[in-house]
Design a protein around this motif. Structure first.
Motif, PDB file in Angstrom:
ATOM      1  N   ILE A  94       5.513  12.948 -13.722  1.00 61.09           N
ATOM      2  CA  ILE A  94       5.453  13.047 -12.270  1.00 61.09           C
ATOM      3  C   ILE A  94       6.577  12.195 -11.701  1.00 61.09           C
ATOM      4  N   ILE A  95       7.246  12.756 -10.713  1.00 58.98           N
ATOM      5  CA  ILE A  95       8.280  12.001 -10.009  1.00 58.98           C
ATOM      6  C   ILE A  95       7.803  11.790  -8.582  1.00 58.98           C
ATOM      7  N   THR A 126       9.233   6.577 -10.196  1.00 55.64           N
ATOM      8  CA  THR A 126       9.294   6.426  -8.743  1.00 55.64           C
ATOM      9  C   THR A 126      10.665   5.945  -8.280  1.00 55.64           C
ATOM     10  N   VAL A 127      10.971   6.252  -7.043  1.00 52.85           N
ATOM     11  CA  VAL A 127      12.060   5.597  -6.305  1.00 52.85           C
ATOM     12  C   VAL A 127      11.450   5.179  -4.962  1.00 52.85           C
ATOM     13  N   SER A 139       9.954  -7.106  -1.646  1.00 50.77           N
ATOM     14  CA  SER A 139       9.503  -7.428  -3.001  1.00 50.77           C
ATOM     15  C   SER A 139       8.275  -6.660  -3.463  1.00 50.77           C
ATOM     16  N   GLU A 140       7.465  -6.151  -2.523  1.00 52.97           N
ATOM     17  CA  GLU A 140       6.195  -5.535  -2.928  1.00 52.97           C
ATOM     18  C   GLU A 140       6.426  -4.320  -3.837  1.00 52.97           C
ATOM     19  N   TYR A 141       7.388  -3.467  -3.461  1.00 50.97           N
ATOM     20  CA  TYR A 141       7.672  -2.296  -4.293  1.00 50.97           C
ATOM     21  C   TYR A 141       8.137  -2.734  -5.675  1.00 50.97           C
ATOM     22  N   PHE A 142       9.116  -3.660  -5.698  1.00 47.62           N
ATOM     23  CA  PHE A 142       9.725  -4.041  -6.978  1.00 47.62           C
ATOM     24  C   PHE A 142       8.745  -4.803  -7.874  1.00 47.62           C
ATOM     25  N   ASN A 143       7.807  -5.534  -7.257  1.00 49.36           N
ATOM     26  CA  ASN A 143       6.788  -6.213  -8.067  1.00 49.36           C
ATOM     27  C   ASN A 143       5.967  -5.213  -8.880  1.00 49.36           C
ATOM     28  N   ARG A 144       5.796  -4.027  -8.335  1.00 53.90           N
ATOM     29  CA  ARG A 144       4.941  -3.031  -8.991  1.00 53.90           C
ATOM     30  C   ARG A 144       5.726  -1.991  -9.783  1.00 53.90           C
ATOM     31  N   PHE A 145       6.842  -1.543  -9.228  1.00 52.62           N
ATOM     32  CA  PHE A 145       7.559  -0.410  -9.825  1.00 52.62           C
ATOM     33  C   PHE A 145       8.978  -0.779 -10.259  1.00 52.62           C
ATOM     34  N   MET A 165      17.966  11.084 -13.403  1.00 56.96           N
ATOM     35  CA  MET A 165      18.537   9.876 -12.789  1.00 56.96           C
ATOM     36  C   MET A 165      17.763   9.549 -11.522  1.00 56.96           C
ATOM     37  N   ALA A 166      17.174   8.352 -11.513  1.00 53.30           N
ATOM     38  CA  ALA A 166      16.450   7.872 -10.323  1.00 53.30           C
ATOM     39  C   ALA A 166      17.408   7.000  -9.526  1.00 53.30           C
TER      40      ALA A 166
END
Lengths: 319, 114
Positions: A94-95, A126-127, A139-145, A165-166
């Motif tokens: 899944i993208i 994910t992107v 930071s919230e996105y990067f902490n998880r993904f 490529m993401a």
């Protein structure tokens, strides 16, 4: 699904309405990926003719949104997840093309992760969308993904002979302008593609459209042209975006551009109204305005009438 | 002609009130009354605002879509402001501050601090 199918029975039409809010599947036809509406792909009879599901694109889930355009975005996402899980042959990956959350709040990310974990697929890629990087510390996105990209936001991987490529184009907006990839990421793209054979199918995904759809609303990426130039030598390139909550497609040489619907709420057509905000539609019309996209590897060539663009217009016309 | 003492007193009080009123008006300007910028229909209104140093500027979101107030220089960054939410920042130093919405980069504004 095309609107020009005269043989469609009323029963099927009703079923399609019920399945609206699902999405689109991509089929790999002789190396060319073709998006197919997920409701069609999930249909046991018609779906089986479309070959092996390859991957699903989900976009703009906007967990945390609760305005009249859709008071329950968790329910519509769950409906889409159920549809993926109900496919007789499930895609392996899944993208998610961004705007996972609405306000980048930790509790929104927690809910989104919980819901997405119900997808019966082995890989989730994910992107981020600009709604996912709107917290003051970004930071919230990067902490998880962030792990897949080493917190850069861009990375690549290979799956079943296709190079994915993401890319990230929602940081470093030029004020008054469009999304941006930036010189560093474009250099990485150059390095990443150097070793790839021109016959390898390429799938590029990023949140904001990598082509200009409507610049006054920022629906484009200012330096996308520098990316496209690097992709021209490949025989099959599919570019997947979200952001605009509606299906728009374009074919340019060997490159197919596709924007996905949101699972949360529709947005106006380019330039209609004051801006790209949530579009309130009658509640019985909402499911037909939402969706996700699935890609399958198809075993036979589609007839010209079933080409990518014809398929898209059918989908855009309402499932 | 002799003016009654009560009339003198009244005039005195009146003059005093006028002075107080004028002083208050000047003082409030000096104390830099709060300034507001509204985010509505994907625009900052006003798009350009001039205030005195020490002013606290408040941005109020009146759209159904979240916005942010993000300084081009990195001085201030509101994070997502939901519908009917606000964000305030006190400007101490004179200068020209350009800001945008990081969700909708087509939204731009300028604050001049004197």
């Amino acid at each position: 699904m095309s609107n020009d199918q005269p043989s469609r029975s009323r029963r099927n039409a009703l079923k399609c309405l019920a399945y609206g809010g699902a999405g689109t599947v991509f089929a790999l036809t002789g190396g060319v990926l073709t998006p197919i509406d997920l409701a069609v792909a999930a249909d046991k009879t018609r779906g089986s003719k479309m070959g092996r599901p390859f991957f699903v694109q989900i976009s703009d889930t906007h967990i945390g949104f609760n305005k009249p355009a859709n008071p329950d975005v968790g329910a519509t996402l769950t409906r889409s997840i159920e549809l993926v899980n109900s496919m007789s042959i499930r895609p392996q990956l899944i993208i998610h093309t961004g705007d996972i959350t609405h306000l980048s709040r930790p509790e929104e990310f927690d809910t989104a992760e919980q819901l997405l974990s119900q997808l019966a697929v082995s890989e989730l890629h994910t992107v981020p969308g600009e709604h996912d990087v709107a917290d003051t510390t970004v930071s919230e996105y990067f902490n998880r993904f962030g792990k897949a990209s080493n917190n850069k936001g861009y990375y690549s991987f290979d799956h079943a002979g296709v190079h994915f490529m993401a890319l990230i184009n929602v940081l470093h907006f030029k004020p008054g302008g469009l999304g941006a990839l930036g010189a560093e990421q474009l250099r990485w793209v150059n390095d990443d593609l150097r070793g790839q054979s021109a016959s390898t199918p390429i799938v590029v995904f990023a949140h904001m459209p990598l082509w200009s759809i409507y610049e006054p609303w920022g629906w484009g990426t200012g330096d996308a042209r520098l990316l496209i130039e690097q992709l021209r030598r490949f025989g099959s390139v599919t570019i997947l975006n979200g952001h605009i909550h509606q299906i728009v497609q374009k074919v340019e040489g060997n490159i197919t551009f596709h924007t996905a619907r949101s699972t949360a709420y529709p947005q106006p057509e380019p330039g209609v109204g004051p801006g790209p905000g949530p579009l309130v539609v009658a509640s019985d019309q909402l499911p037909a305005r939402l969706g996700i996209t699935t890609v399958s590897s198809i075993k036979h060539h589609l007839s010209p009438g079933d080409s990518t663009l014809a398929d898209a217009s059918g989908v855009a016309g309402g499932v | 002609m002799r003016i009654p003492r009560s009339r003198v007193a009244l005039a005195f009080v009146g003059a005093l009130l006028l002075i107080v009123a004028l002083y208050t008006r000047v003082a409030s300007a000096d104390e830099t009354a709060p300034a507001q910028i509204v985010m509505k229909d994907f625009k900052f209104t006003p798009m350009s605002l001039t205030v005195k140093a020490g002013t606290t500027v408040t941005w109020a979101n009146k759209d159904d879509e979240p916005h942010t107030v993000t300084s081009d220089s990195g001085l201030f960054r509101s994070g997502a402001i939901d519908t009917d939410g606000t964000y305030s920042f006190r400007f101490e130093r004179p200068g020209t501050y350009h800001f945008t919405c990081s969700i909708h980069p087509q939204m731009v504004g300028t604050l001049v601090v004197q």
